[in-house]
Motif scaffolding. Sequence first.
Motif, PDB file in Angstrom:
ATOM      1  N   LEU A  68       0.823  -1.218   0.000  1.00  9.32           N
ATOM      2  CA  LEU A  68       0.000   0.000   0.000  1.00  9.32           C
ATOM      3  C   LEU A  68       0.854   1.264   0.000  1.00  9.32           C
ATOM      4  O   LEU A  68       0.319   2.370  -0.070  1.00  9.32           O
ATOM      5  CB  LEU A  68      -0.915   0.000   1.228  1.00  9.32           C
ATOM      6  N   TYR A  69       2.193   1.114   0.106  1.00 11.09           N
ATOM      7  CA  TYR A  69       3.122   2.256   0.118  1.00 11.09           C
ATOM      8  C   TYR A  69       2.669   3.309   1.142  1.00 11.09           C
ATOM      9  O   TYR A  69       2.509   4.497   0.825  1.00 11.09           O
ATOM     10  CB  TYR A  69       3.265   2.875  -1.275  1.00 11.09           C
ATOM     11  N   CYS A  70       2.472   2.842   2.344  1.00 11.79           N
ATOM     12  CA  CYS A  70       1.915   3.694   3.405  1.00 11.79           C
ATOM     13  C   CYS A  70       2.756   4.949   3.652  1.00 11.79           C
ATOM     14  O   CYS A  70       3.991   4.902   3.658  1.00 11.79           O
ATOM     15  CB  CYS A  70       1.825   2.918   4.719  1.00 11.79           C
ATOM     16  N   TYR A  71       2.060   6.034   3.905  1.00 16.38           N
ATOM     17  CA  TYR A  71       2.723   7.238   4.402  1.00 16.38           C
ATOM     18  C   TYR A  71       2.994   7.017   5.890  1.00 16.38           C
ATOM     19  O   TYR A  71       2.154   6.502   6.607  1.00 16.38           O
ATOM     20  CB  TYR A  71       1.834   8.467   4.205  1.00 16.38           C
ATOM     21  N   ILE A  76      15.048   1.209   7.215  1.00 11.43           N
ATOM     22  CA  ILE A  76      14.998   1.126   5.755  1.00 11.43           C
ATOM     23  C   ILE A  76      13.678   1.732   5.269  1.00 11.43           C
ATOM     24  O   ILE A  76      12.625   1.478   5.847  1.00 11.43           O
ATOM     25  CB  ILE A  76      15.103  -0.346   5.291  1.00 11.43           C
ATOM     26  N   ASP A  77      13.732   2.512   4.205  1.00 10.00           N
ATOM     27  CA  ASP A  77      12.515   3.050   3.599  1.00 10.00           C
ATOM     28  C   ASP A  77      11.864   1.925   2.796  1.00 10.00           C
ATOM     29  O   ASP A  77      12.048   1.797   1.581  1.00 10.00           O
ATOM     30  CB  ASP A  77      12.843   4.245   2.698  1.00 10.00           C
ATOM     31  N   ILE A  78      11.112   1.105   3.494  1.00  9.35           N
ATOM     32  CA  ILE A  78      10.571  -0.126   2.908  1.00  9.35           C
ATOM     33  C   ILE A  78       9.579   0.144   1.769  1.00  9.35           C
ATOM     34  O   ILE A  78       9.701  -0.460   0.693  1.00  9.35           O
ATOM     35  CB  ILE A  78       9.960  -1.016   4.016  1.00  9.35           C
ATOM     36  N   PRO A  79       8.615   1.052   1.935  1.00  8.71           N
ATOM     37  CA  PRO A  79       7.716   1.322   0.802  1.00  8.71           C
ATOM     38  C   PRO A  79       8.466   1.779  -0.444  1.00  8.71           C
ATOM     39  O   PRO A  79       8.102   1.417  -1.564  1.00  8.71           O
ATOM     40  CB  PRO A  79       6.795   2.422   1.343  1.00  8.71           C
ATOM     41  N   SER A  80       9.533   2.553  -0.240  1.00 14.89           N
ATOM     42  CA  SER A  80      10.293   3.061  -1.384  1.00 14.89           C
ATOM     43  C   SER A  80      11.009   1.932  -2.112  1.00 14.89           C
ATOM     44  O   SER A  80      10.957   1.844  -3.347  1.00 14.89           O
ATOM     45  CB  SER A  80      11.313   4.105  -0.911  1.00 14.89           C
ATOM     46  N   PHE A  81      11.682   1.043  -1.382  1.00 18.24           N
ATOM     47  CA  PHE A  81      12.413  -0.018  -2.084  1.00 18.24           C
ATOM     48  C   PHE A  81      11.445  -1.002  -2.747  1.00 18.24           C
ATOM     49  O   PHE A  81      11.747  -1.542  -3.814  1.00 18.24           O
ATOM     50  CB  PHE A  81      13.439  -0.702  -1.164  1.00 18.24           C
ATOM     51  N   ILE A  82      10.279  -1.208  -2.140  1.00 15.11           N
ATOM     52  CA  ILE A  82       9.296  -2.108  -2.749  1.00 15.11           C
ATOM     53  C   ILE A  82       8.705  -1.481  -4.010  1.00 15.11           C
ATOM     54  O   ILE A  82       8.518  -2.157  -5.032  1.00 15.11           O
ATOM     55  CB  ILE A  82       8.189  -2.458  -1.739  1.00 15.11           C
ATOM     56  N   LYS A  83       8.459  -0.182  -3.963  1.00  8.15           N
ATOM     57  CA  LYS A  83       7.909   0.508  -5.141  1.00  8.15           C
ATOM     58  C   LYS A  83       8.891   0.462  -6.303  1.00  8.15           C
ATOM     59  O   LYS A  83       8.494   0.333  -7.472  1.00  8.15           O
ATOM     60  CB  LYS A  83       7.566   1.954  -4.790  1.00  8.15           C
TER      61      LYS A  83
END
Length: 451
Positions: free
Chosen positions: A34-37, A49-56
């Motif tokens: 969901l690339y949460c804020y 780690i900026d997890i949403p960023s690396f997954i995106k």
Amino acid sequence: MSSTPSLLNLEKNFLEAHEGLSSREAVEEANRCLYCYDAPCIQACPTSIDIPSFIKKIASGNLKGSAKTIMSANPVGASCSRVCPTEELCEGACVLNHSTKPIMIGDLQRYATDWARHNETVLFEAGEANGKSVGIIGGGPAGLSAARELARFGYAVTIYEAEKEAGGLNTYGIVSFRLPQSISYWEVEQVKKLNVDIRTNIKVGQDISADDITSRHDFVILAAGMSAIPDLKIQGEDLHGVHDAIEFVKETKSGTLSHNYVGKKVVVIGAGNTAIDGATCSVRLGAENVKILYRRTKAEMTAYDFEYEFAKQDGVEFRWLTAPQRIIGNEEGKVIGIECIKMELGEAGRDGRRRPIPVNGSEFTLAVDAVIKAIGQTRHLNLIEQFGLEHSDGVVRVDRKTLQTSNPRIFACGDIVFGKGVGEAMVVTAAEQGKQAAYHLHEKCSSVEVN
């Protein structure tokens, strides 16, 4: 037809137990995020780690960018993708736990870092030289992380490592079927490519003195980890067939194991992650029966839950509230049995844990061919005292924010400071402490120059 495992089959047993995601699986999983804020998974990660960023970035096909996002925050991010207790950390915090199932963050992290590894990608560059020198004692996760960050700041960094290869626990102490050495070697190479001088086979305090280290460098970071597994202090400990779990796992990873476990009965003393590794290695070496003996209950066990489940799936037996009294040998000095006694838990000690008490008349004997000791590790007391640092029972005292020791030129991180309420002994927390030690050292150096 013989059922005895062949050498080739035993070698196959040490290949990675968990397969990575295919490209299609990785993209599909990445698109579930969901690339949460203000994502809770970031908050749950010790290295942030900026997890949403690396997954995106995986979803969009930018695998180099994904790997760089991971490794920027965690210099041993490839290893951590395999050994982190993700269900307790990032995946445990995923908002999708409330509806379906959490994103497979660890597997996605592995997918991106494996891509970088297989493509021999160089992710970082050394900073412009600033004329300052730092000596780091220990080339494990904490030491490598500190070295990587300091090299990017422009420091001349030298790592002093006692083993033949750097990487510490990741190289030698975690079983191959969970973390192959090639993963750790790649992370070491990422640091070397920043012009970090890694000197192996050097024991500080023996091959080079603490005084020599402090005189050669402007600052020192102590990241030496833990020392040896202590003695059980019971009769028969010197018999042939009694092994140190750390050395045992190290031998399986380096291919130097000289003991035959096929068809043997093995007992492991202890119930931490190293004990689990010793037990599961024994199974893969062809042992007929493997038991873990622990003097407390499952509730007090220090091994991760997923390690415990993994061992049970391998057929490892657990004998709770059981303590060894003596190891029995034959006339040739080989282990043939172990005498144990049942325990019960009494009042809590100073550490808050209930103390095990022997139950009178409950002695019994198990027939065994090998005993593996995994009851924790001792501290580098002599090394700490050579540097003249304040400590508490071998745990170096540091400022909890800056990780500065009683010597303003020396910082400490990783296992050598874990304990007494400072940090938790995980690869990922060691990596974060290495980063923080580097940041605070740089801050101190910069403030001194300004003043």
